[in-house]
Design a protein around this motif. Structure first.
Motif: not given
Ligand code: SF4
Lengths: 427, 256
Positions: A8, A10-11, A13-15, A33-34, A36-37, A154-155
């Motif tokens: 992901c 976005f943030c 955390c780079l899930c 994903a949350c 946002l993702g 979020p995650r």
């Molecule tokens: S916490 Fe959400 S926005 Fe952040 S990397 Fe994980 S899935 Fe993406």
């Protein structure tokens, strides 16, 4: 088609466990994903091609024309500013640094308005940090200070702290305590075991008081410190000393409030003090998915993490002087290239007034607030969706993003390389 | 020898001009010097009308006078200065007197950030206000000013004398947040108010003749002392940093 283990973008955390369902070269569903993702993967509002400001409107131009315009504009500037970089991959960031050196400009990334102060503090007293995996498996105490992961990362809670299993914890949910320190009761505070509410601007004093209490000097501390009772401070200090492994995660609530890097220095020094009693670590909740990468790339190429001024042909670094907000507010640049960020959505009005006065080129897939200030915008592929590249997670772990769609958009790296090649020819 | 550098009027621009060549001793060899406007190198006489009266054999006998509406754009004036005098008739830009070891700089207007950064000797007088980081250190550096004196007749910004390790800084007006942060030597005197003085100090002496706002909770009170006709409250600290510095204040307010 389902693409597994997508990353992901976005943030911080780079899930890297996202599943993306693609049909007819469109993302139709996202799992793991949350919100946002998911929104980032599903967003389809891209610019179709490069645009040039034409009076009150816009004119479509070719990539060649846009890239030529950008190269000429930046080459003729006496002090060009190259800003952004946290929303793109490391390979593009490398080209950006080479370009800044060639045209003798200033290159700065978004950390100068988020965790730059954290880096300044680390330069003063070091960084006792660790990876997210270590915290997940070992930490029995987590402190979120000036950060609200439920909204911003979020995650983080489900993958690494409150709701995550830990290899060395029998019952992670029961055994792991969470403390939240903030100026208001956030959603994250509602799921904490202990909430410490500080008066705005009081973080530094509370951190100093905790350091003194951990040293056993409680009697000097006044009855309340920035709205926090001495009893609660003693309780928090005891929770920390009694933990087997503690981890502090701090956000912009600490880096961007009064005292800035001194808050972070104080927090690091508290962690050092606690490490005389038990194992403690501290890390930043990085925002953009590759802001950590922009600091890495800048550091390995120039010796400095952000705010690097190449005007004299050598790298000079002095946040407060060579950082984008300061330069724009003081009108000290005469052209700007914006890559992978949206300063018009975040910067103070004075900065935007200067952006409106100088030529601005933006490389970004989406129309955004900065579009209103630029002369040319060049759309590119999105890293992690239709471009691949390397990004650094908030704990400094590099992760290769994956491509889930194929489009005709060039990547940031390709566009920047073409600009750089033209500039090399002219120099 | 008196060297007069009058900035030439030009189109309105705020691009900084780096002028570390403007140091008294450099003028002993003439005025063929360069400055940098952004990424462009310029001859001194492209930016200034230059005139020289008399001659000199040593820096101590050179005075440089800077004038014009745009002197606020000049950075690094007097960097590594070791003797002589620089007089600025208006405002001056960042890093004036960096690493200075001798001589005098007098600024009639305001000074921008990092005035007298890491200086080891000499005297700086600023008749107006100074911005942040006056007499401080560099990013990540452990020592700020190590010697000499800085006297400011107006107000000071934040992080005044950060990491000061020697010398004396006197501000006649108020100072901002974190005056004397990380102090480990030297003397800081603020005649007015300031916020959170001497945070994390190790040693040295900090005097606040006004009120210390947001006083940090990690200073131990030791009673009162008489100092130059004033009664001041004496604290030691910063105990969070195992510090043994002296903080003297007229009044203080905790953020409780
Ligand atoms: S916490 Fe959400 S926005 Fe952040 S990397 Fe994980 S899935 Fe993406």
């Amino acid at each position: 088609m389902i693409v597994k283990d997508a990353v992901c973008p976005f943030c911080g955390c780079l899930c890297d466990d996202i599943e993306v369902e693609v049909e007819g070269n469109r993302v139709v569903a996202v799992a793991n994903a949350c919100e946002l993702g998911t929104t980032k993967f599903m967003c389809e509002e891209r610019l179709k091609g490069p645009i040039l400001r034409d009076g009150d409107g816009w004119k479509e131009i070719t990539y060649d024309e846009a890239i030529r315009y950008a190269a000429d504009t930046l080459l003729s500037a006496e002090r060009p500013l190259l800003y952004g970089w946290s929303g793109t991959h490391g390979e593009a960031q490398c080209v950006g640094v080479h370009m800044a050196e060639l045209i003798r400009g200033v290159i700065d990334n978004t950390s100068s308005v988020c965790h730059g102060p954290s880096i300044l503090a680390i330069q003063e007293v070091g960084h006792p940090g660790c990876t997210l995996g270590v915290v997940k498996n070992r930490a029995d105490l987590v402190i979120y200070w000036g950060s609200n992961p439920i909204d911003a990362h979020p995650r983080h809670l489900s993958r690494y702290t409150r709701y995550a299993d830990g290899f060395f914890l029998e019952n992670a949910f029961r055994d792991r305590k969470v403390i939240v320190v903030d100026i208001r009761r956030t959603q994250t505070a509602n799921i904490a075991d202990e909430f410490v509410q500080i008066k705005p601007g009081g973080d530094y004093a509370v951190l100093s008081a905790l350091r003194a209490i951990v040293q056993g000097k409680t009697e000097t501390i006044p009855r309340t410190v920035a709205g926090v009772t001495r009893e609660q401070l003693v309780r928090v200090a005891n929770l920390c000393k009694g933990a087997k492994f503690g981890a502090v995660y701090f956000g912009v609530g600490l880096t961007m409030t009064r005292g800035k890097y001194k808050n972070i220095r104080n927090a690091i020094e508290l962690v050092s003090e606690l490490s005389r009693h038990t194992k403690f670590t501290i890390s930043a909740m990085r925002g953009h998915y590759n802001v950590y990468g922009s600091n890495e790339v800048n550091t390995w190429m120039t010796g400095y993490p952000f705010g690097i001024d190449f005007s004299r042909g050598i790298a000079f670094y002095n946040p407060g002087e060579t950082t984008a907000v300061d330069i724009l507010a003081r009108k000290e640049c005469d052209a700007a290239l914006i890559v992978g960020s949206d300063p018009a959505a975040h910067f103070p009005r004075r900065c935007l007034e200067h952006l409106a006065d100088i030529p601005v080129i933006q490389i970004d897939p989406y129309p955004n607030a900065t579009t209103a200030f630029c002369n040319v915008q060049i759309p590119v592929a999105v890293t992690g969706i239709d471009a691949v590249g390397t990004a650094y997670r908030m704990d400094g772990v590099p992760i290769r993003t994956r491509r889930v769609l194929s489009t005709d958009y060039p990547s940031d790296e390709e566009v920047l390389l073409r600009m750089y090649t033209l500039m090399q020819g002219a120099r | 020898m008196k060297v007069t550098l009058a900035m030439k009027p030009g189109p309105r621009s705020f691009i900084p001009i780096e002028a570390e060549s403007i140091v008294p001793k450099n003028f002993l060899a003439g005025t063929d010097l360069a400055v940098w406007r952004g990424n462009r190198e310029l001859r001194l006489d492209e930016v200034f009308s230059v005139s020289v009266e008399g001659d000199a054999d040593r820096p101590e006998d050179v005075e440089v006078v800077l004038s014009g509406d745009d002197t606020f754009r000049l950075k690094r004036v007097g960097e590594y200065m070791d003797g002589g005098k620089i007089t600025v008739l208006g405002d001056i830009g960042m890093h004036c007197g960096n690493f200075m070891s001798g001589g005098t700089i007098e600024i009639h207007g305001n000074a921008d950030g990092w005035l007298g950064r890491e200086m080891t000797g000499g005297t700086i007088l600023c008749r107006g206000d100074v911005a942040d980081y006056c007499a401080s250190g560099y990013r990540g550096g452990r020592k700020g000013m190590k010697g000499g004196s800085v006297e400011v007749f107006g107000r000071a910004g934040d992080f005044l004398a950060e990491s000061i390790a020697g010398g004396t800084v006197t501000v006649h007006g108020d100072a901002g947040d974190m005056a004397g942060a990380e102090m480990h030597g030297g003397t800081l005197i603020v005649h007015g108010d300031c916020r959170r003085p001497a945070a994390n100090m190790k040693t040295g002496s900090c005097y606040v003749y006004g009120t210390a706002q947001g006083m940090l909770p990690t200073f131990a009170k030791n009673g009162t002392v008489q100092h130059e006709g004033r009664t001041l409250i004496h604290f030691t600290g910063d105990i969070a940093n195992r510090g043994k510095g002296n903080l003297f204040v007229k009044g203080y307010k905790y953020l409780d």
